[in-house]
Write a protein that holds these residues in place. Structure first.
Motif, PDB file in Angstrom:
ATOM      1  N   ARG A  41      -1.062  -5.527   1.555  1.00  0.00           N
ATOM      2  CA  ARG A  41      -0.219  -4.724   0.666  1.00  0.00           C
ATOM      3  C   ARG A  41      -0.794  -4.709  -0.755  1.00  0.00           C
ATOM      4  NH1 ARG A  41       4.783  -7.330   0.949  1.00  0.00           N
ATOM      5  NH2 ARG A  41       5.365  -6.150   2.787  1.00  0.00           N
TER       6      ARG A  41
ATOM      7  N   ILE B  62       5.908  -0.644   1.424  1.00  0.00           N
ATOM      8  CA  ILE B  62       5.134  -0.904   2.639  1.00  0.00           C
ATOM      9  C   ILE B  62       5.757  -2.104   3.343  1.00  0.00           C
ATOM     10  CG2 ILE B  62       2.895  -1.611   3.547  1.00  0.00           C
ATOM     11  CD1 ILE B  62       1.622  -0.162   1.122  1.00  0.00           C
TER      12      ILE B  62
ATOM     13  N   ALA C 275      -0.706   2.031   6.541  1.00  0.00           N
ATOM     14  CA  ALA C 275       0.532   1.488   5.987  1.00  0.00           C
ATOM     15  C   ALA C 275       1.732   2.041   6.749  1.00  0.00           C
ATOM     16  CB  ALA C 275       0.652   1.848   4.507  1.00  0.00           C
TER      17      ALA C 275
ATOM     18  N   GLU D  99      -1.920  -1.363  -2.676  1.00  0.00           N
ATOM     19  CA  GLU D  99      -1.167  -0.920  -3.852  1.00  0.00           C
ATOM     20  C   GLU D  99      -1.977  -0.961  -5.138  1.00  0.00           C
ATOM     21  OE1 GLU D  99       2.410  -3.290  -3.631  1.00  0.00           O
ATOM     22  OE2 GLU D  99       3.300  -1.947  -2.141  1.00  0.00           O
TER      23      GLU D  99
END
Length: 103
Positions: free
Chosen positions: A62, A17, A7, A66
């Protein structure tokens, strides 16, 4: 093909990010993109976007990073007609991308 993408976070907001960067890959990844591994290392996730998720690559990576929820898809590549089994899993501060030609 295997690639580890780290990231890349916003300097203004480290929780955000803004990209992913390829830090480790194998020979099959190099063959898949028809570039040397040295050319691929350090590249942005955008490099994978045209082949995999048509502009949604960053959002998909992402989301996996996450949420910790892995992704698995079987997808036909319009450029080559090949079918790929693609998985993305959270790995440290990045994601691990694997692809297998299932044509």
């Amino acid at each position: 093909a295997i690639g580890l993408l780290k990231a890349v976070r916003s300097p203004a907001d480290p929780a955000t990010i803004v990209d992913f960067q390829l830090v480790v890959g194998n020979r099959k990844l190099s063959e898949f993109f028809d570039e040397s591994l040295d050319e691929l290392l350090g590249r942005s996730a955008d490099r994978f976007s045209a082949l995999l998720w048509n502009g949604q690559t960053l959002d998909i990576l992402r989301q996996v990073r996450e949420t910790g929820q892995p992704l698995y898809q079987e997808q036909q590549l319009p450029q080559t007609g090949r079918w790929l089994a693609i998985s993305v899993t959270q790995q440290d501060d990045g994601v691990l991308l694997t692809g297998l030609d299932i044509t």
